[in-house]
Design an enzyme around this catalytic site. Structure first.
Site, PDB file in Angstrom:
ATOM      1  N   CYS A 123      13.048   5.350  -3.525  1.00  0.00           N
ATOM      2  CA  CYS A 123      13.223   5.279  -4.972  1.00  0.00           C
ATOM      3  C   CYS A 123      11.845   5.440  -5.573  1.00  0.00           C
ATOM      4  O   CYS A 123      10.859   4.949  -5.023  1.00  0.00           O
ATOM      5  CB  CYS A 123      13.805   3.912  -5.331  1.00  0.00           C
ATOM      6  SG  CYS A 123      13.853   3.537  -7.091  1.00  0.00           S
ATOM      7  N   ASP A 155      10.427   1.292  -3.542  1.00  0.00           N
ATOM      8  CA  ASP A 155      10.211   1.853  -4.878  1.00  0.00           C
ATOM      9  C   ASP A 155       8.754   2.294  -5.057  1.00  0.00           C
ATOM     10  O   ASP A 155       7.875   1.935  -4.261  1.00  0.00           O
ATOM     11  CB  ASP A 155      10.568   0.785  -5.926  1.00  0.00           C
ATOM     12  CG  ASP A 155      11.107   1.375  -7.212  1.00  0.00           C
ATOM     13  OD1 ASP A 155      10.809   2.548  -7.506  1.00  0.00           O
ATOM     14  OD2 ASP A 155      11.811   0.652  -7.934  1.00  0.00           O
ATOM     15  N   MET A 156       8.493   3.043  -6.111  1.00  0.00           N
ATOM     16  CA  MET A 156       7.129   3.542  -6.407  1.00  0.00           C
ATOM     17  C   MET A 156       7.143   3.907  -7.880  1.00  0.00           C
ATOM     18  O   MET A 156       7.657   4.947  -8.258  1.00  0.00           O
ATOM     19  CB  MET A 156       6.905   4.778  -5.543  1.00  0.00           C
ATOM     20  CG  MET A 156       5.490   5.171  -5.238  1.00  0.00           C
ATOM     21  SD  MET A 156       4.570   5.836  -6.620  1.00  0.00           S
ATOM     22  CE  MET A 156       3.182   6.508  -5.773  1.00  0.00           C
ATOM     23  N   ASN A 157       6.577   3.021  -8.702  1.00  0.00           N
ATOM     24  CA  ASN A 157       6.890   3.087 -10.124  1.00  0.00           C
ATOM     25  C   ASN A 157       5.809   3.598 -11.069  1.00  0.00           C
ATOM     26  O   ASN A 157       5.804   3.232 -12.244  1.00  0.00           O
ATOM     27  CB  ASN A 157       7.376   1.718 -10.599  1.00  0.00           C
ATOM     28  CG  ASN A 157       8.851   1.550 -10.355  1.00  0.00           C
ATOM     29  OD1 ASN A 157       9.622   2.470 -10.595  1.00  0.00           O
ATOM     30  ND2 ASN A 157       9.257   0.403  -9.850  1.00  0.00           N
ATOM     31  N   TRP A 210      11.768  10.959 -16.044  1.00  0.00           N
ATOM     32  CA  TRP A 210      12.419   9.692 -15.703  1.00  0.00           C
ATOM     33  C   TRP A 210      13.776   9.621 -16.416  1.00  0.00           C
ATOM     34  O   TRP A 210      13.866   9.950 -17.603  1.00  0.00           O
ATOM     35  CB  TRP A 210      11.532   8.506 -16.119  1.00  0.00           C
ATOM     36  CG  TRP A 210      12.227   7.203 -15.907  1.00  0.00           C
ATOM     37  CD1 TRP A 210      12.384   6.533 -14.732  1.00  0.00           C
ATOM     38  CD2 TRP A 210      12.916   6.441 -16.903  1.00  0.00           C
ATOM     39  NE1 TRP A 210      13.135   5.402 -14.924  1.00  0.00           N
ATOM     40  CE2 TRP A 210      13.469   5.314 -16.251  1.00  0.00           C
ATOM     41  CE3 TRP A 210      13.141   6.598 -18.271  1.00  0.00           C
ATOM     42  CZ2 TRP A 210      14.214   4.351 -16.924  1.00  0.00           C
ATOM     43  CZ3 TRP A 210      13.886   5.636 -18.943  1.00  0.00           C
ATOM     44  CH2 TRP A 210      14.404   4.528 -18.276  1.00  0.00           C
ATOM     45  N   ASP A 261      17.459   6.268 -12.349  1.00  0.00           N
ATOM     46  CA  ASP A 261      17.745   4.975 -12.979  1.00  0.00           C
ATOM     47  C   ASP A 261      18.858   5.117 -14.007  1.00  0.00           C
ATOM     48  O   ASP A 261      19.424   4.128 -14.466  1.00  0.00           O
ATOM     49  CB  ASP A 261      16.493   4.430 -13.677  1.00  0.00           C
ATOM     50  CG  ASP A 261      15.544   3.763 -12.692  1.00  0.00           C
ATOM     51  OD1 ASP A 261      15.924   3.585 -11.531  1.00  0.00           O
ATOM     52  OD2 ASP A 261      14.411   3.430 -13.094  1.00  0.00           O
ATOM     53  N   ASP A 291      17.237  -7.006  -5.790  1.00  0.00           N
ATOM     54  CA  ASP A 291      16.239  -6.085  -6.337  1.00  0.00           C
ATOM     55  C   ASP A 291      14.965  -6.848  -6.699  1.00  0.00           C
ATOM     56  O   ASP A 291      14.697  -7.942  -6.180  1.00  0.00           O
ATOM     57  CB  ASP A 291      16.854  -5.331  -7.530  1.00  0.00           C
ATOM     58  CG  ASP A 291      16.262  -3.945  -7.722  1.00  0.00           C
ATOM     59  OD1 ASP A 291      15.161  -3.857  -8.309  1.00  0.00           O
ATOM     60  OD2 ASP A 291      16.873  -2.961  -7.270  1.00  0.00           O
ATOM     61  N   ASP A 292      14.180  -6.297  -7.569  1.00  0.00           N
ATOM     62  CA  ASP A 292      12.895  -6.845  -8.001  1.00  0.00           C
ATOM     63  C   ASP A 292      13.038  -8.323  -8.422  1.00  0.00           C
ATOM     64  O   ASP A 292      14.074  -8.728  -8.924  1.00  0.00           O
ATOM     65  CB  ASP A 292      12.440  -6.011  -9.212  1.00  0.00           C
ATOM     66  CG  ASP A 292      10.955  -6.090  -9.429  1.00  0.00           C
ATOM     67  OD1 ASP A 292      10.310  -6.927  -8.798  1.00  0.00           O
ATOM     68  OD2 ASP A 292      10.454  -5.288 -10.232  1.00  0.00           O
ATOM     69  N   LYS A 320      14.981  -1.131  -0.311  1.00  0.00           N
ATOM     70  CA  LYS A 320      14.905  -0.150  -1.386  1.00  0.00           C
ATOM     71  C   LYS A 320      13.418  -0.026  -1.684  1.00  0.00           C
ATOM     72  O   LYS A 320      12.821  -0.939  -2.265  1.00  0.00           O
ATOM     73  CB  LYS A 320      15.682  -0.643  -2.612  1.00  0.00           C
ATOM     74  CG  LYS A 320      15.526   0.235  -3.842  1.00  0.00           C
ATOM     75  CD  LYS A 320      16.376  -0.288  -4.992  1.00  0.00           C
ATOM     76  CE  LYS A 320      16.072   0.447  -6.289  1.00  0.00           C
ATOM     77  NZ  LYS A 320      16.822  -0.116  -7.421  1.00  0.00           N
TER      78      LYS A 320
HETATM   79  C1  GLA Z   1      12.502   0.811 -10.838  1.00  0.00           C
HETATM   80  C2  GLA Z   1      13.751   1.201 -10.106  1.00  0.00           C
HETATM   81  C3  GLA Z   1      14.909   0.325 -10.583  1.00  0.00           C
HETATM   82  C4  GLA Z   1      14.561  -1.128 -10.354  1.00  0.00           C
HETATM   83  C5  GLA Z   1      13.236  -1.482 -11.007  1.00  0.00           C
HETATM   84  C6  GLA Z   1      12.782  -2.864 -10.608  1.00  0.00           C
HETATM   85  O1  GLA Z   1      12.584   1.123 -12.182  1.00  0.00           O
HETATM   86  O2  GLA Z   1      14.044   2.548 -10.272  1.00  0.00           O
HETATM   87  O3  GLA Z   1      16.103   0.675  -9.924  1.00  0.00           O
HETATM   88  O4  GLA Z   1      14.495  -1.357  -8.963  1.00  0.00           O
HETATM   89  O5  GLA Z   1      12.212  -0.565 -10.656  1.00  0.00           O
HETATM   90  O6  GLA Z   1      11.593  -3.219 -11.201  1.00  0.00           O
END
Ligand code: GLA
Length: 733
Positions: free
Chosen positions: A527, A484-486, A207, A549, A372-373, A482
């Protein structure tokens, strides 16, 4: 062009500057003959006997035949492409033989071949959007059957994109018998590289440190890279370049390349055998793998994309870029300049602060505004709300409409961040369906970033998520997700059993494809905590990817250089963020931040409220400059003129195929006083043409012929120092 020579049962695949050849031996085995740069376009191989000295046989190496598909049965002492177990023998059992079941022995022999213009690999996009080039391509299908278990068949596929020297390899497995057949390992393809092809260039990371280029000489044994999670992963990216040591460099020499079109749990083993043979096996990760073909079932794997370049690592990258731009990315169009509010407001999203940001962003030329989030459910922090894809009344008391209307009236498109595969325990979705997450009954459910993973092995979960996203796009005319998958996977218990590793990928692709089919205006960015889901499979259904990021311009020079090994600039979202980077705390000048971000798809992520009027003007001027030449960056050929490993500087050039327009970009990350860097020598220009190079202020800084620029290069500036950078836009007069 696909040729078959019946007398010797030899196949010869001719690509633009390369060839691939194999033949069928007297026992029906399909044996590799050669793969490399063509000596001349007319040449071909028809006489496989010439290669037979290749096959040395002793009691220790009798399994070394270079079969196009290596099955457990024909081989056990080297790695296989395919391992299958049969619960039945295929013929009556002798007394006492039941104890030997299941039979783990499959040998596949040639039964025929055909050429198709419509064959597609497994998990091919179903969104219906065209790629830039749609002319039909030929695929050679080689049919094989197990003589002792004739209801088991395999078909090897070779799809040719001759203009880019690209072959796509995949396999279809078919069980037409009455009993199930268990597939235990399954590569999409195994590649045989020439002896001594031991220098490997690959991409590793973590990361915020994605796409770190590694170059190594492979010792004997197996070199394994993999993803053991539900996405492509940060730690290794599935792209490989291979060449003979000291026989290939950035712009010269023969370089083999391979890349997987798959975003799940993958594995690649590059095998350096005792006798010097090099094999690359890539496909499903055997880790926790299961694939059972029920009676009458078949399975088609995704593709391994591969090829060979006669002009070094740069030529390999350019082939992959052009192939991806023309044949993989959906509905290509100029990528808009994006503003993303994450680093400006984090979870503190309100309708008012987004409108304030949107007005400032529109003023300096942003075309797409992405919230975003933090806009949905109870998402005021990262401990709640994931899974509840409904607008938060706290952040948006009147719904999203006022913001969307404002953004549209400012002339921008509207985008939203989503993380559809996830759920927080503190969410309405999880409270209603605690069984909808991956878990083993009665065992702990490990949370990471306070979140659990939805079980995409359950069709009702996939339908539920699709329904919510589809309704959002419909209601708000959303132009961009966007996606995402965190987190990585843990406790992969699913109603799909071990099949979850594949079902998850199929579920994600399926939701994306259906959304795009229903909403042709929708673009998607992949992402995964930055660059955790970037590969040629996801690029078939998204327009761009979030590279990392880490937006520190100094780190980005390296990350983006690594990215460019396999992937085109038009897919690489790159932001300008704050002067002092939020992750590394390093300070970088605005010029460096823009010059580095303008190497891909420009985005802005700074908190605009913290910028002075003078800074906002500078932003506007850079964005206007970028818009003049972005078609060259997004569609041109890339040359890495100077790589970081050569001395701390990075110089790249993008040039349109007709040579009339180019962009030169250089950035200095490290600098040793007393060391004179060479002048970057440009490429791909028209020798007789006269070019003018302008900077961001429209000032002409250089006027020279293409020949001069390709021999004497671009003059250095006296004040070059750490953090120095510049971008020039060159046009032929
Ligand atoms: C991840 C993404 C970031 C942002 C956060 C939001 O870390 O890579 O760019 O969108 O989630 O929680």
């Amino acid at each position: 062009m696909i040729e078959f020579h019946p007398a010797t049962r030899t196949f010869y695949l001719a690509l633009h500057t390369s060839y691939y050849a194999f033949y069928v031996d007297d026992d029906g085995r399909v044996l590799h003959l050669g793969w490399g740069v063509s000596p001349n376009p007319q040449s071909k191989i028809q006489n496989p006997k010439l290669a037979e000295s290749y096959l040395s046989l002793s009691s220790f190496d009798f399994q070394l035949l270079p079969q196009e598909i290596l099955t457990f049965g024909d081989v056990t002492s080297t790695r296989e492409s395919l391992k299958v177990s049969f619960g039945q023998l295929g013929q009556p059992l002798a007394e006492g033989e039941a104890a030997h079941l299941p039979v783990r022995d499959v040998r596949l022999r040639y039964t025929g071949h055909e050429v198709s213009e419509t064959a597609v690999p497994g998990l091919a996009p179903t969104h219906g959007l065209p790629t830039a080039v749609t002319t039909p391509r030929q695929t050679l299908l080689v049919h094989l059957q197990a003589p002792l278990y004739p209801t088991f068949r395999a078909t090897l596929h070779y799809r040719l994109t001759p203009e880019h020297d690209v072959l796509e390899r995949w396999v279809t497995l078919e069980n037409s018998g009455e009993n199930p057949v268990a597939i235990e390992t399954c590569a999409f393809a195994s590649l045989h590289l020439p002896h001594g092809t031991t220098q490997l260039t690959s991409l590793a990371g973590a990361w915020a440190r994605e796409f770190t280029t590694e170059r190594t000489i492979l010792p004997h044994g197996s070199h394994i890279t993999e993803s053991r999670t539900l996405q492509t992963g940060h730690s290794a990216n599935p792209v490989w370049l291979l060449n003979r040591p000291h026989q290939a460099w950035e712009e010269s020499g023969t370089v083999y390349f391979a890349a997987l079109a798959y975003s799940g749990s993958w594995q690649t083993a590059i095998e350096h055998l005792p006798h010097g043979a090099i094999r690359l096996h890539a496909g499903y990760n055997p880790f926790d793998f299961a694939l059972t073909l029920a009676a009458g079932e078949q399975h088609t794997t995704p593709a391994l994309v591969c090829g060979v370049s006669d002009n070094g690592w740069g030529g390999a990258s350019r082939r992959l870029h052009a192939f991806t731009r023309e044949r993989i990315l959906p509905a290509p169009q100029p990528r808009p300049v994006l503003y993303n509010s994450w680093e400006a407001t984090y979870f503190n999203v309100t309708v008012q602060n987004q409108i304030t940001l949107a007005r400032k962003a529109a003023e300096f030329g942003v075309e797409l505004f992405c919230v975003d989030d933090g806009w949905f459910g109870g998402r005021r922090h990262d401990r709640a709300g994931l899974g509840d894809w409904v607008v938060s009344p706290e952040a948006f008391p009147d719904g999203l409409r006022p913001l969307v209307d404002e953004i549209h009236s400012l002339g921008m498109k509207f985008g939203l961040w989503v993380e559809p595969e996830m759920v927080n325990a503190d969410s309405d979705l999880y409270r209603a369906h605690p069984d909808w997450v991956l878990h083993f009954p009665g065992r702990p459910r490990t949370e990471a970033r306070n979140q659990l993973i939805l079980d995409f092995g359950r069709p009702e979960v996939v339908e539920h998520i699709f329904g919510l996203l589809d309704a959002l796009v419909r209601e708000y005319d959303i132009a961009f997700f966007k996606w995402d998958m965190n987190r990585n996977a843990s406790e992969p218990g699913s109603v799909a059993g071990r099949g979850i590793w594949r079902a998850h990928v199929a579920g994600v692709y399926g939701v994306m494809d259906r959304l795009r089919r229903n909403h042709p205006q929708l673009d998607i960015q992949s992402c995964s905590g930055g660059g955790g889901r970037i590969d040629l499979g996801i690029l078939g259904r998204v327009d761009q990817v979030w590279t990392s990021d880490n937006t520190d311009a100094f780190d980005r020079i390296r990350i983006q250089e690594g990215f460019s090994l396999g992937y085109p600039a038009r897919a690489m979202e790159a932001w300008v963020t704050h002067e002092q980077n939020h992750i590394t705390q390093r300070v970088a000048p605005l010029s460096l931040r823009f010059d580095v971000a303008m190497r891909g798809v420009l985005g802005i992520g700074s908190s605009l409220n913290e910028l002075s009027a003078a800074e906002l003007e500078q932003y506007a001027s850079y964005i206007a400059f970028y818009k003049q030449f972005r078609h060259v960056v997004q569609n041109g050929h890339l040359y890495r003129l100077e790589r970081l490993e050569e001395g701390g500087a990075s110089a790249v050039q993008y040039v349109l195929p007709n040579g009339r327009e180019a962009v030169f970009s250089m950035a200095l990350r490290d600098y040793q006083v007393g060391h004179f860097r060479p002048r970057p020598i440009l490429r791909g220009l028209n020798g007789e043409g006269v070019y003018t190079a302008v900077n961001r202020h429209g000032a002409e800084v250089l006027r020279a012929t293409g020949y001069e620029l390709m021999t004497l290069g671009i003059p250095r500036e006296p004040q070059e120092h750490v953090g120095y950078s510049r971008t020039l836009y060159l046009r032929q007069e």
